[in-house]
Structure formats: structure tokens, C-alpha cells
Scaffold this motif. Structure first.
Motif, short mmCIF file in Angstrom:
data_model
loop_
_atom_site.label_atom_id
_atom_site.label_comp_id
_atom_site.label_asym_id
_atom_site.label_seq_id
_atom_site.Cartn_x
_atom_site.Cartn_y
_atom_site.Cartn_z
N SER A 173 -8.50 -4.05 4.51
CA SER A 173 -8.02 -3.11 5.53
C SER A 173 -6.49 -3.02 5.57
N HIS A 174 -5.78 -3.94 4.92
CA HIS A 174 -4.32 -3.95 4.98
C HIS A 174 -3.63 -3.79 3.63
N ILE A 175 -4.22 -4.29 2.59
CA ILE A 175 -3.52 -4.50 1.33
C ILE A 175 -2.94 -3.22 0.71
N GLU A 176 -3.63 -2.12 0.81
CA GLU A 176 -3.13 -0.91 0.15
C GLU A 176 -1.80 -0.45 0.75
N LYS A 177 -1.69 -0.45 2.05
CA LYS A 177 -0.43 -0.03 2.68
C LYS A 177 0.71 -0.97 2.31
N THR A 178 0.40 -2.25 2.23
CA THR A 178 1.42 -3.22 1.83
C THR A 178 1.89 -2.95 0.40
N LEU A 179 0.98 -2.74 -0.50
CA LEU A 179 1.34 -2.47 -1.89
C LEU A 179 2.10 -1.16 -2.03
N LEU A 227 4.50 -4.61 5.98
CA LEU A 227 5.00 -3.33 5.49
C LEU A 227 6.51 -3.41 5.39
N LEU A 228 7.03 -3.23 4.20
CA LEU A 228 8.46 -3.31 3.98
C LEU A 228 9.14 -1.98 4.27
N PRO A 229 10.32 -2.01 4.89
CA PRO A 229 11.09 -0.77 5.00
C PRO A 229 11.56 -0.35 3.61
N ASP A 230 11.86 0.93 3.45
CA ASP A 230 12.22 1.45 2.13
C ASP A 230 13.44 0.77 1.52
N SER A 236 4.10 0.03 0.18
CA SER A 236 5.46 -0.21 0.66
C SER A 236 6.30 -0.93 -0.40
N ILE A 237 5.67 -1.66 -1.28
CA ILE A 237 6.40 -2.35 -2.36
C ILE A 237 6.80 -1.37 -3.46
N ILE A 238 5.89 -0.50 -3.86
CA ILE A 238 6.21 0.39 -4.98
C ILE A 238 7.28 1.43 -4.63
#
Length: 99
Positions: free
Chosen positions: A14-20, A84-87, A22-24
Motif C-alpha cells: 500500500s506504500h511502496i510505489e509512492k515511495t519509489l 515520500l521524499l521532496p523533489d 519519489s526516489i526516481i
């Protein structure tokens, strides 16, 4: 400076895709991997769309150490699967590390 991101996971579909995602979006030289501790949901399937998935024994510290051993960067960044990382995160990390 190259940033190596390690994300230990266990049933984080439920979380991993948004995290990834934010990395790319980050700038500069980086690598990232997901270190999975035996997920029984779709965590691994989702993560493989974005990066390398390393299988590890369960346990956050074990997974983090397993991931760190596979890294080649100058900076290690360990993230929870729901972070979630900022840009501008990697730019700011590099700036702080130069001090």
C-alpha cells in the motif's frame, strides 16, 4: 556524491510505489534497492517495476545490513517504505554532506 538508498520491506504494497516514485524524481547520481524480508503481498512485484529487489531474512536491521553490503555509493540513505521524499531531497543531502 553518489547516494545509495536502501528500503527494507515487509508487506508494504500500500506504500511502496509512492515511495519509489519519489526516489526516481531525484537528481544526480544515485542507486536504490528494496530489501524484502518475505512479503506475502504484492510488495516485490511492485518494487521490481522500479528497482532491484534483494531477498533477505526478516528483520529490519538484517535487511538494512544486507542492502548496505550491495551499495556502491558515498552516502547511505535508509528509508521506511512509506517515506515520500521532496523533489529536492538528494540535492539537499549532498549540500549538507559537503559541510
Amino acid at each position: 556524491m553518489k547516494i545509495s538508498v536502501v528500503i527494507p520491506t515487509l508487506n508494504e504494497e500500500s506504500h511502496i510505489e509512492k515511495t519509489l516514485q519519489s526516489i526516481i524524481k531525484q537528481e544526480g547520481d544515485y542507486e536504490f534497492s528494496v530489501v524484502d524480508g518475505g512479503s506475502t503481498d504484492d510488495t516485490v512485484t511492485i518494487a521490481k517495476r522500479y528497482t532491484t529487489v534483494i531477498t533477505s531474512q526478516r528483520g529490519r536491521a538484517i535487511q538494512m545490513n544486507t542492502g548496505a553490503k550491495a551499495c556502491s555509493g558515498d552516502i547511505l540513505l535508509f528509508l521506511h517504505a512509506d517515506t515520500l521524499l521532496p523533489d529536492n531531497a538528494f540535492r539537499e543531502i549532498r549540500k549538507k554532506m559537503k559541510d
